[in-house]
Design an enzyme around this catalytic site. Structure first.
Site, mmCIF file in Angstrom:
data_model
loop_
_atom_site.group_PDB
_atom_site.id
_atom_site.type_symbol
_atom_site.label_atom_id
_atom_site.label_comp_id
_atom_site.label_asym_id
_atom_site.label_seq_id
_atom_site.Cartn_x
_atom_site.Cartn_y
_atom_site.Cartn_z
ATOM 1 N N THR A 193 0.866 -1.172 0.000
ATOM 2 C CA THR A 193 0.000 0.000 0.000
ATOM 3 C C THR A 193 0.903 1.222 0.000
ATOM 4 O O THR A 193 2.054 1.142 0.446
ATOM 5 C CB THR A 193 -0.877 0.024 1.263
ATOM 6 O OG1 THR A 193 -0.006 -0.021 2.391
ATOM 7 C CG2 THR A 193 -1.807 -1.167 1.315
ATOM 8 N N GLU A 338 -5.571 -3.056 -2.209
ATOM 9 C CA GLU A 338 -6.173 -4.252 -1.596
ATOM 10 C C GLU A 338 -7.332 -4.814 -2.411
ATOM 11 O O GLU A 338 -7.826 -5.897 -2.116
ATOM 12 C CB GLU A 338 -6.692 -3.909 -0.187
ATOM 13 C CG GLU A 338 -5.608 -3.578 0.822
ATOM 14 C CD GLU A 338 -5.284 -2.087 0.872
ATOM 15 O OE1 GLU A 338 -5.385 -1.410 -0.177
ATOM 16 O OE2 GLU A 338 -4.929 -1.608 1.952
ATOM 17 N N LYS A 445 -13.965 16.878 11.265
ATOM 18 C CA LYS A 445 -15.028 16.882 12.267
ATOM 19 C C LYS A 445 -15.111 18.278 12.870
ATOM 20 O O LYS A 445 -14.210 18.721 13.568
ATOM 21 C CB LYS A 445 -14.721 15.848 13.355
ATOM 22 C CG LYS A 445 -15.936 15.557 14.190
ATOM 23 C CD LYS A 445 -15.829 14.232 14.879
ATOM 24 C CE LYS A 445 -17.225 13.847 15.383
ATOM 25 N NZ LYS A 445 -17.202 12.841 16.400
ATOM 26 N N TRP A 450 -19.754 16.457 10.217
ATOM 27 C CA TRP A 450 -18.677 16.069 9.308
ATOM 28 C C TRP A 450 -18.611 16.975 8.090
ATOM 29 O O TRP A 450 -19.632 17.300 7.500
ATOM 30 C CB TRP A 450 -18.910 14.639 8.822
ATOM 31 C CG TRP A 450 -18.885 13.618 9.918
ATOM 32 C CD1 TRP A 450 -19.964 13.075 10.531
ATOM 33 C CD2 TRP A 450 -17.737 13.041 10.540
ATOM 34 N NE1 TRP A 450 -19.570 12.180 11.499
ATOM 35 C CE2 TRP A 450 -18.195 12.142 11.532
ATOM 36 C CE3 TRP A 450 -16.356 13.198 10.368
ATOM 37 C CZ2 TRP A 450 -17.342 11.407 12.328
ATOM 38 C CZ3 TRP A 450 -15.501 12.461 11.167
ATOM 39 C CH2 TRP A 450 -15.995 11.580 12.138
HETATM 40 P P1 AMP Z 1 -4.027 2.970 -3.475
HETATM 41 O O1 AMP Z 1 -4.028 1.723 -2.712
HETATM 42 O O2 AMP Z 1 -2.745 3.716 -3.425
HETATM 43 O O3 AMP Z 1 -4.495 2.793 -4.866
HETATM 44 O O4 AMP Z 1 -5.079 3.957 -2.767
HETATM 45 C C1 AMP Z 1 -6.415 3.602 -2.625
HETATM 46 C C2 AMP Z 1 -7.209 4.767 -2.153
HETATM 47 O O5 AMP Z 1 -7.233 5.797 -3.132
HETATM 48 C C3 AMP Z 1 -8.680 4.447 -1.943
HETATM 49 O O6 AMP Z 1 -8.901 3.817 -0.725
HETATM 50 C C4 AMP Z 1 -9.304 5.817 -2.028
HETATM 51 O O7 AMP Z 1 -9.171 6.528 -0.827
HETATM 52 C C5 AMP Z 1 -8.466 6.488 -3.085
HETATM 53 N N1 AMP Z 1 -9.144 6.401 -4.384
HETATM 54 C C6 AMP Z 1 -8.899 5.548 -5.380
HETATM 55 N N2 AMP Z 1 -9.694 5.808 -6.435
HETATM 56 C C7 AMP Z 1 -10.485 6.843 -6.081
HETATM 57 C C8 AMP Z 1 -11.531 7.561 -6.725
HETATM 58 N N3 AMP Z 1 -11.918 7.292 -7.958
HETATM 59 N N4 AMP Z 1 -12.120 8.554 -6.035
HETATM 60 C C9 AMP Z 1 -11.745 8.856 -4.778
HETATM 61 N N5 AMP Z 1 -10.762 8.231 -4.127
HETATM 62 C C10 AMP Z 1 -10.134 7.233 -4.762
#
Ligand code: AMP
Length: 555
Positions: A193, A338, A445, A450
């Site tokens: 991640t 994930e 918050k 929120w």
């Molecule tokens: P990663 O594992 O680096 O791809 O990050 C995943 C996170 O990116 C997700 O849990 C979201 O918070 C954010 N994310 C991915 N795609 C989107 C999207 N289309 N809109 C908003 N947030 C996104």
């Protein structure tokens, strides 16, 4: 009455990436894989690549790589990286793609946590390993991928591990490799991640999850890549397996066009897309922001591109409109490392009113077939209705969703009934469209209510003089937290846009108590290693809100 169980009479065919390899060998030999290299364009067909993949598997075996061993890559998007994408998992080992934008201490942590055995590195990235000398003892061999000549170096000479050269290494092997029989449950690849919150955690994909995810990606209502497409993934091959696109392209037989180390250069991307008749692009919003500016300034257009997949963070409305105006249609997708990563895609469903189209395309879309989704109250854990109003944490389950992390970190990510807690907060409307409101860690918050930092950011980014904006919540004595905007003016308006102007602009767009306490102008929003706003860094460096400066309902 009890029903007697009767087994189906279908074959127990193991779902493995060897099937994708079989397809590129038998069906897609003539399709090209193109890479922009320093000295020019490099071309190879899948047909020419297959014997190299066989040789590479032979080399791995000779280096002592056994089933389950981790083989790391530190590489750009290029054809050798693609060869590794096939050879490593198909010979039973685990492909571990390292993020080349990480700080050395994160790389060190990840390599040691994964216990990588062999590391393949692009020559231009070699300097990244200097700070790791003496710190990555599990790596026994390094393989340098270079377009020029390179003399092998011993571990003593470079302080890391014995270093071989890719072309020489594979040249010494046979073009046949006796691929072993794999079980679909075996690990195929791992990705960490991005570590926006805390230490990175290893996500381990299985052959089965990759296979089913590939089929999912290819569905017309998902990303819908086809044999007739030429795909240019700007999304790095280390970011959630390049969103599964390399395998989807192999399965479908799409041409692949790789930008090599030029992925951050809009001019190179446009030239490559023009020359190679690219039809399909994929990357995070910040990439398209820069590309759209370049296209507008240069007057160039990419009429052959039919889809621009955009995910990783929310697509701002202005970006989608700008891209529409220059003929580039964004397909908004949501997912995470994930979730392999495809979670949802914003296709406009049949029967939607034309006037709602843009609004729907800006949502995170509807959950991909194969995945189930629910939203649940962060405190009580209770499942919330899909009424477009209630918002809670997105939880998902399905065949390509993680059930844990490497080395057992963070077991709490799975609910008691087996759903994965994403940490994203969203509303879902009665038609199933997901609207991400925030990350649980970013939502602000204020006075017991929120505020969505994402929605506020989008509202600010709609200002004609603003290029990008990130919003964070900072501590406030009276309200607990209050929003502060970090805004970047468009180059032509630098120094010409004021805090008051931005706040006035927001007045009829957000609730009064959402109005930010401050707007701070900066030159650039800091980005994470995968190009998202780095709010952790903004928060860490933020000066406190000015004493008594403002109240939520600014005058
Ligand atoms: P990663 O594992 O680096 O791809 O990050 C995943 C996170 O990116 C997700 O849990 C979201 O918070 C954010 N994310 C991915 N795609 C989107 C999207 N289309 N809109 C908003 N947030 C996104």
């Amino acid at each position: 009455m009890e029903v007697a169980a009767v087994e189906g009479l279908m074959q127990d065919y193991e779902l493995s990436l060897q099937h994708v390899l079989w397809r590129i060998e038998r069906l897609h030999q003539k399709r090209e894989v193109v890479t922009k290299r320093d000295e020019g364009i490099h071309r190879i067909t899948y047909g020419e690549m297959v014997p190299r993949i066989n040789r590479l598997a032979g080399a791995l075996k000779q280096l002592g790589v056994k089933p389950g061993d981790r083989v790391a890559t530190l590489a750009w998007n290029n054809s050798r990286h693609l060869e590794l994408y096939y050879a490593v998992p198909c010979m039973g080992a685990v492909l571990h793609t390292l993020n080349l934008r990480l700080f050395p201490q994160h790389l060190e942590f990840i390599i040691n946590d994964a216990e990588d055995k062999v590391l393949f590195v692009d020559q231009s990235l070699l300097p990244l390993l200097k700070p790791l000398v003496g710190k990555i003892p599990t790596i026994k061999t390094m393989v340098l991928m270079t377009d020029g000549a390179a003399a092998p170096l011993s571990g003593k000479e470079n302080g890391l591990a014995d270093m071989l050269e890719y072309e020489a290494l594979i040249a010494a092997q046979s073009t046949d490799y006796p691929w072993p029989k794999l079980s679909e449950r075996m690990a195929a690849a791992m990705c960490y991640t991005s570590g926006t919150t805390g230490n990175p955690k290893g996500v381990v994909y299985s052959h089965r999850s990759q296979f089913i995810h590939t089929m999912g990606v290819l569905q017309g209502d998902n990303l819908g890549l086809t044999e007739n497409d030429a795909l240019l993934p700007v999304v790095p091959m280390f970011h959630a397996n390049s969103w599964g696109l390399p395998y989807a392209a192999g399965m479908a037989g799409s041409k692949m066009v790789f930008p090599g180390r030029f992925s951050a250069d809009a001019k190179s991307i446009v030239e490559l897309a023009e020359q190679e008749n690219v039809t399909f692009l994929a990357g995070v919003p910040t990439v398209w922001l820069v590309l759209a500016n370049y296209l507008k300034e240069s007057g160039k257009r990419l009429p052959k591109v039919r889809t621009v997949v955009c995910g990783g963070s929310a697509v701002p409305r202005t970006l989608m409109e700008t891209m529409d105006s220059i003929g580039l249609r964004i397909l908004h997708a949501w997912g995470m490392t994930e979730t392999s990563p495809l979670g949802s895609v914003a296709r406009v469903a049949a029967g939607a009113k034309p006037e709602d189209e843009l609004k729907l395309r800006l949502t995170q879309g509807r959950v991909a077939p194969g995945v189930e989704i629910r939203i649940s109250d962060p405190t009580s854990g209770e499942e919330l209705p899909w009424d477009g109003v209630a918002f809670g944490e997105i939880q998902v389950r399905g065949p390509w969703i993680a059930r844990g992390y490497h080395n057992g970190y963070d077991p709490g990510k799975l609910t008691e009934d087996g759903w994965f807690r994403t940490g994203d907060v969203a509303r879902i409307d009665p038609d199933g469209y997901i609207q991400i409101v925030d990350r649980t860690k970013d939502v602000i918050k204020s006075g017991g209510e929120w505020i969505s930092s994402v929605e506020l950011e989008n509202a600010v980014m709609a200002h004609p003089k603003i290029m990008e904006a990130a919003v964070i919540g900072l501590p406030h004595v009276k309200w607990d937290e209050r929003p502060v905007v970090y805004a970047v003016a468009k180059p032509e308006f630098k120094g010409q846009v004021t805090e008051a102007e931005v706040i006035d602009f927001l007045r009829d767009k957000v609730a009064k108590w959402w109005l930010p306490d401050e707007v701070r102008f900066i030159d650039e929003v800091p980005k994470t290693s995968v190009g998202k706003f780095d709010k952790k860094l903004l928060r860490a460096n933020a000066v406190p809100i000015k004493e008594g400066a403002t109240e939520p309902a600014r005058k």
